[in-house]
Design an enzyme around this catalytic site. Structure first.
Site, short mmCIF file in Angstrom:
data_model
loop_
_atom_site.label_atom_id
_atom_site.label_comp_id
_atom_site.label_asym_id
_atom_site.label_seq_id
_atom_site.Cartn_x
_atom_site.Cartn_y
_atom_site.Cartn_z
N SER A 28 0.80 -1.06 0.09
CA SER A 28 -0.19 0.02 0.06
C SER A 28 0.89 1.27 -0.02
O SER A 28 2.05 1.35 0.47
CB SER A 28 -0.82 -0.16 1.25
N TYR B 15 -2.56 -1.28 10.31
CA TYR B 15 -2.33 -1.39 8.77
C TYR B 15 -1.01 -0.79 8.49
O TYR B 15 -0.14 -1.40 7.44
CB TYR B 15 -3.44 -0.57 8.14
#
Length: 275
Positions: A157, A170
């Site tokens: 990401s 995350y």
């Protein structure tokens, strides 16, 4: 070149991954399904993994198989459990063959301040977003090394490169995934194996579309304003990447043309991390 040889070369160019076995985690929807589509189009046998309605998953497998003329299998392993990952890897080898192309895409998210972040959510995010990739890679490497070929692509990401508030687990997991990518690339650099990470910004999926609708209703602002000023605030190009774009990059990295690229973290984020 004879006509037969020319036809063979054309077929190989059109389906450069024919004869390869690809496992894509989290591939029953969204980015993972887009990646699976691209790999099937390039000729690879597929093993899908993920959540969803069993009948719909079966229909997805049948559609991919019929459309691209490749075998497609499914295993619903709970990636938060190492034993379940091991079972999935063994199932793949028993039914389709040893994994040639491994795409670690599965991930979950939870948003909260650090001091209020539920411990069980932290553990689950680290297990699925990071540890599952370690377990799949660990299981896949021996056969890849024996064959002298392997392609590992970790879907990280933009948050593997930068931080954002309220996304501690995350961000930590995606930063860890980039570290794992680099180590595996270094350890396998002379073994015919590559390991890379793709770092998307916002990618348009049905889940993102729902976020747009929810934000528009919650803040009473137009849909276009939600896209530009809320979701894509950090992306200079002000557009979502598509699952097809992510799939095309994975297929390239898995192809013979990608053999010199390893240990890379490749942003697909509209310039987000260039700032």
């Amino acid at each position: 070149m004879t006509d037969t040889a020319s036809m063979t070369a054309s077929a190989a160019a059109a389906r450069p991954l024919a004869g390869k076995v690809a496992l894509v985690t989290g591939s029953t929807s969204g980015i993972g399904l887009g990646v699976a589509e691209a790999l099937a189009r390039a000729g690879s046998t597929l093993l899908l993994n993920g959540l969803g309605d069993p009948a719909q998953i079966q229909a997805t497998c049948a559609r991919l198989s019929d459309l691209h003329d490749v075998p497609v299998y499914f295993h619903g392993a709970d990636l938060s459990r190492a034993s379940a990952v091991a079972e999935m890897m063994q199932f793949t080898e028993d039914t389709a063959g040893a994994v040639d192309i491994l795409v670690n895409n599965a991930g979950i998210q939870h948003v909260a301040a650090v001091e209020a972040f539920p411990v069980e959510k932290w553990d689950a995010i680290l297990a699925i977003n990071l540890s599952s990739a370690f377990h799949t890679i660990r299981a896949a490497l021996p056969a890849m090394k024996a064959k002298g070929f392997g392609r590992i692509v970790n879907i990280a990401s933009a948050h593997g490169l930068v931080g954002s508030p309220f996304k501690s687990a995350y961000v930590a997991a995606k930063h860890g995934l980039l570290g794992l990518t680099k180590v595996v690339a270094l350890e396998t650099a002379e073994a015919g194996i590559t390991c890379n990470a793709i770092c998307p910004g916002y990618v348009w999926t049905p889940l993102v579309e729902k976020q747009i609708e929810d934000q528009a209703q919650a803040h009473n602002i137009p849909r276009e304003q939600v896209i530009r000023d809320v979701l894509l605030k950090a992306q200079p190009n002000k557009r979502f990447a598509t699952v097809e774009e992510i799939g095309a990059l994975v297929a390239f990295l898995a192809s013979p043309s990608g053999q010199a690229i390893t240990g890379a973290a490749l942003p697909v984020d509209g310039g987000w991390t260039a700032q």
